[in-house]
Motif scaffolding. Structure first.
Motif, PDB file in Angstrom:
ATOM      1  N   GLY A  85       0.821  -1.209   0.000  1.00  0.00           N
ATOM      2  CA  GLY A  85       0.000   0.000   0.000  1.00  0.00           C
ATOM      3  C   GLY A  85       0.851   1.254   0.000  1.00  0.00           C
ATOM      4  O   GLY A  85       0.529   2.245  -0.670  1.00  0.00           O
ATOM      5  N   GLY A  86       1.945   1.218   0.744  1.00  0.00           N
ATOM      6  CA  GLY A  86       2.867   2.350   0.765  1.00  0.00           C
ATOM      7  C   GLY A  86       3.563   2.544  -0.569  1.00  0.00           C
ATOM      8  O   GLY A  86       3.818   3.680  -0.994  1.00  0.00           O
ATOM      9  N   ARG A  87       3.870   1.436  -1.254  1.00  0.00           N
ATOM     10  CA  ARG A  87       4.517   1.544  -2.566  1.00  0.00           C
ATOM     11  C   ARG A  87       3.541   2.088  -3.612  1.00  0.00           C
ATOM     12  O   ARG A  87       3.944   2.828  -4.517  1.00  0.00           O
ATOM     13  N   LEU A  98       5.314  14.450  -7.993  1.00  0.00           N
ATOM     14  CA  LEU A  98       6.351  15.101  -7.176  1.00  0.00           C
ATOM     15  C   LEU A  98       7.775  14.648  -7.482  1.00  0.00           C
ATOM     16  O   LEU A  98       8.721  15.265  -7.000  1.00  0.00           O
ATOM     17  N   GLY A  99       7.943  13.568  -8.233  1.00  0.00           N
ATOM     18  CA  GLY A  99       9.273  13.007  -8.418  1.00  0.00           C
ATOM     19  C   GLY A  99       9.572  11.995  -7.328  1.00  0.00           C
ATOM     20  O   GLY A  99       9.017  12.067  -6.223  1.00  0.00           O
ATOM     21  N   ARG A 100      10.464  11.056  -7.616  1.00  0.00           N
ATOM     22  CA  ARG A 100      10.690   9.955  -6.686  1.00  0.00           C
ATOM     23  C   ARG A 100      11.300  10.372  -5.351  1.00  0.00           C
ATOM     24  O   ARG A 100      10.851   9.902  -4.307  1.00  0.00           O
ATOM     25  N   PRO A 101      12.318  11.219  -5.302  1.00  0.00           N
ATOM     26  CA  PRO A 101      12.915  11.556  -3.991  1.00  0.00           C
ATOM     27  C   PRO A 101      11.913  12.146  -3.006  1.00  0.00           C
ATOM     28  O   PRO A 101      11.832  11.712  -1.854  1.00  0.00           O
ATOM     29  N   LYS A 102      11.134  13.151  -3.451  1.00  0.00           N
ATOM     30  CA  LYS A 102      10.171  13.783  -2.551  1.00  0.00           C
ATOM     31  C   LYS A 102       9.038  12.817  -2.199  1.00  0.00           C
ATOM     32  O   LYS A 102       8.579  12.755  -1.046  1.00  0.00           O
ATOM     33  N   ALA A 103       8.595  12.038  -3.192  1.00  0.00           N
ATOM     34  CA  ALA A 103       7.524  11.069  -2.950  1.00  0.00           C
ATOM     35  C   ALA A 103       7.970  10.007  -1.949  1.00  0.00           C
ATOM     36  O   ALA A 103       7.193   9.604  -1.070  1.00  0.00           O
ATOM     37  N   THR A 104       9.217   9.563  -2.055  1.00  0.00           N
ATOM     38  CA  THR A 104       9.733   8.558  -1.122  1.00  0.00           C
ATOM     39  C   THR A 104       9.803   9.116   0.291  1.00  0.00           C
ATOM     40  O   THR A 104       9.470   8.424   1.258  1.00  0.00           O
ATOM     41  N   ALA A 105      10.234  10.374   0.410  1.00  0.00           N
ATOM     42  CA  ALA A 105      10.325  10.994   1.739  1.00  0.00           C
ATOM     43  C   ALA A 105       8.947  11.065   2.404  1.00  0.00           C
ATOM     44  O   ALA A 105       8.806  10.777   3.598  1.00  0.00           O
ATOM     45  N   ILE A 106       7.915  11.420   1.623  1.00  0.00           N
ATOM     46  CA  ILE A 106       6.555  11.512   2.170  1.00  0.00           C
ATOM     47  C   ILE A 106       6.036  10.124   2.545  1.00  0.00           C
ATOM     48  O   ILE A 106       5.506   9.909   3.648  1.00  0.00           O
ATOM     49  N   ALA A 107       6.183   9.157   1.619  1.00  0.00           N
ATOM     50  CA  ALA A 107       5.688   7.800   1.870  1.00  0.00           C
ATOM     51  C   ALA A 107       6.422   7.154   3.041  1.00  0.00           C
ATOM     52  O   ALA A 107       5.814   6.466   3.870  1.00  0.00           O
ATOM     53  N   ALA A 108       7.741   7.378   3.129  1.00  0.00           N
ATOM     54  CA  ALA A 108       8.522   6.804   4.228  1.00  0.00           C
ATOM     55  C   ALA A 108       8.116   7.440   5.556  1.00  0.00           C
ATOM     56  O   ALA A 108       8.034   6.752   6.582  1.00  0.00           O
ATOM     57  N   GLY A 149      12.466  -0.523   7.527  1.00  0.00           N
ATOM     58  CA  GLY A 149      12.396  -0.665   6.080  1.00  0.00           C
ATOM     59  C   GLY A 149      12.155   0.666   5.402  1.00  0.00           C
ATOM     60  O   GLY A 149      12.795   0.994   4.391  1.00  0.00           O
ATOM     61  N   ALA A 150      11.230   1.461   5.958  1.00  0.00           N
ATOM     62  CA  ALA A 150      10.940   2.781   5.407  1.00  0.00           C
ATOM     63  C   ALA A 150      12.155   3.697   5.522  1.00  0.00           C
ATOM     64  O   ALA A 150      12.504   4.425   4.578  1.00  0.00           O
ATOM     65  N   TYR A 151      12.790   3.666   6.679  1.00  0.00           N
ATOM     66  CA  TYR A 151      13.976   4.516   6.898  1.00  0.00           C
ATOM     67  C   TYR A 151      15.089   4.161   5.910  1.00  0.00           C
ATOM     68  O   TYR A 151      15.660   5.048   5.255  1.00  0.00           O
ATOM     69  N   ALA A 152      15.383   2.855   5.777  1.00  0.00           N
ATOM     70  CA  ALA A 152      16.498   2.423   4.930  1.00  0.00           C
ATOM     71  C   ALA A 152      16.242   2.750   3.462  1.00  0.00           C
ATOM     72  O   ALA A 152      17.147   3.230   2.759  1.00  0.00           O
ATOM     73  N   GLU A 153      15.016   2.532   2.997  1.00  0.00           N
ATOM     74  CA  GLU A 153      14.750   2.789   1.578  1.00  0.00           C
ATOM     75  C   GLU A 153      14.752   4.283   1.289  1.00  0.00           C
ATOM     76  O   GLU A 153      15.208   4.713   0.229  1.00  0.00           O
ATOM     77  N   ASN A 154      14.273   5.098   2.215  1.00  0.00           N
ATOM     78  CA  ASN A 154      14.307   6.542   2.005  1.00  0.00           C
ATOM     79  C   ASN A 154      15.749   7.032   1.917  1.00  0.00           C
ATOM     80  O   ASN A 154      16.086   7.848   1.046  1.00  0.00           O
ATOM     81  N   VAL A 155      16.606   6.529   2.797  1.00  0.00           N
ATOM     82  CA  VAL A 155      18.025   6.921   2.765  1.00  0.00           C
ATOM     83  C   VAL A 155      18.649   6.517   1.428  1.00  0.00           C
ATOM     84  O   VAL A 155      19.383   7.296   0.806  1.00  0.00           O
ATOM     85  N   THR A 156      18.354   5.302   0.968  1.00  0.00           N
ATOM     86  CA  THR A 156      18.914   4.820  -0.292  1.00  0.00           C
ATOM     87  C   THR A 156      18.489   5.702  -1.462  1.00  0.00           C
ATOM     88  O   THR A 156      19.312   6.081  -2.305  1.00  0.00           O
ATOM     89  N   VAL A 157      17.200   6.048  -1.517  1.00  0.00           N
ATOM     90  CA  VAL A 157      16.696   6.871  -2.621  1.00  0.00           C
ATOM     91  C   VAL A 157      17.303   8.269  -2.571  1.00  0.00           C
ATOM     92  O   VAL A 157      17.701   8.818  -3.607  1.00  0.00           O
TER      93      VAL A 157
END
Length: 359
Positions: free
Chosen positions: A164-166, A176-186, A217-225
């Motif tokens: 659901g988060g993905r 919004l683009g992937r970096p900003k979208a990932t930060a919000i979703a994470a 998981g959210a923290y690690a993937e946001n950092v990676t992106v």
């Protein structure tokens, strides 16, 4: 994943069983035995757990096969007591692709639920979902039906990195683009994860483990992106180490030890006629020293199998590759000639510098 047992392959993808899954199965069997359940009921309970995780494998396989349509391979699927973990070779680059990959897993559970419904609805099995008398009959199939329904409902929660988060991330990324979208979703995923933990402390310890998994998981993937975004406009040539130590194939293990002591390098490249012909890692060197092989030629103890990168390769892609390999170390080539090295240490240093400059 470490401490996992390879149990087979499905559609060319390796399926692993984490050792904690065996603990879960043992706990369920022991609980049934202590209740005085019959052998048939014990076997039915164990079989139900296996059937449940077969549904999880199919769920993860749905993600993997959809990703394959976009040229993204899957290295493995690992079964844990809290569910399955798919290890893709890379993250889908386009939001539409990520949306379809995220939806593919739950869609497979919907199809499984519909098939099971065709079997259990005609016999009125929805009045009870227990595994009575150790039989694999309507009650068993009804329970499996509800498992698939719950997998769909649970994965619909917008807690990144769950499905659901993905889906939420992919929809946000379209605008919004992937970096900003990932930060919000994470951020939302971590908030929901904290809610899982607090609720689980008083109601269900299992939710505590789910919450911890989702949070990190959210923290690690946001950092990676975010890191990949910092590296997006750079190539390996911008970050590689050009001041490095090398060995010749004819050098001895003693020579290698002296070279290692003379610098800060942990792994050494072996050069033959100006080309990288091997890598002598610190563990290989230590093993040779423990074996008292001081006069042995480096060529006999070095590794001839090693990954390389090109000087013009995208630094973001090399970073993503290095994240999957502990102690990553790559010789950097240009026209088959050695130009430098890149490892986890200088990738981290380059990231630190870019992060400081971006503020």
């Amino acid at each position: 994943m470490k401490n996992s047992l390879l149990i087979g392959r499905l559609a060319g993808i390796r399926i692993f069983l984490h050792w904690t899954f065996l603990l879960l199965l043992s706990f369920i069997v022991l609980a049934e035995v202590r209740r005085g359940s019959s052998t048939g009921t014990v076997l039915a309970s164990a079989g139900f757990v296996l059937a449940l995780f077969a549904c999880v494998v199919l769920h993860e396989l749905g993600h993997s096969l959809m990703a394959r349509r976009f040229g993204i391979g899957t290295r493995s699927i690992t079964l844990l007591p809290i569910g399955g973990i798919t290890a893709p070779e890379r993250i889908p680059e386009k939001p539409r692709q990520e949306l379809l990959v995220a939806l593919a897993g739950p869609t497979l559970n919907v199809l499984l639920a519909l098939v099971l419904y065709l079997f259990v609805a005609p016999v009125g099995a929805f009045e009870g979902i227990g595994l009575s008398h150790g039989t694999v009959g309507p009650g068993f199939l009804t329970a499996l039906f509800w498992v698939n329904v719950m997998l769909v409902v649970f994965n619909a929660i917008p807690a990144f990195p769950m499905d659901g988060g993905r889906v939420l991330l992919a929809l946000l990324a379209l605008r919004l683009g992937r970096p900003k979208a990932t930060a919000i979703a994470a951020g939302l995923g971590k908030l929901i994860a904290v809610g899982f933990v607090f609720y689980g402390l008083f109601n269900s310890p299992f939710l505590v483990f789910i919450g911890i998994f989702v949070y990190f998981g959210a923290y690690a993937e946001n950092v990676t992106v975010q890191h990949r975004e910092l590296l997006r406009d750079f190539t390996v040539g911008h970050a590689m180490i050009t001041n490095y130590l090398t060995l010749a194939p004819t050098d001895s293990v003693q020579d290698a030890a002296n070279t290692l002591l003379a610098g800060s390098d942990q792994d050494l490249i072996v050069l033959g006629q100006g080309k990288a012909v091997g890598v002598l890692t610190r563990p290989l060197l230590m093993a040779a020293l423990r074996g008292n092989c001081l006069t042995t030629a480096v060529a006999e103890v070095m590794s001839r199998e090693f990954d390389t990168v090109e000087i013009s390769d995208s630094l973001a892609k090399v970073y993503a590759r290095a994240q999957r390999q502990p102690n990553a170390f790559y010789p950097v080539l240009e026209n088959h000639r050695l130009r430098g090295i890149i490892d986890q240490g200088n990738l981290t240093e380059f990231l630190t510098i870019r992060a400081a400059l971006s503020h």
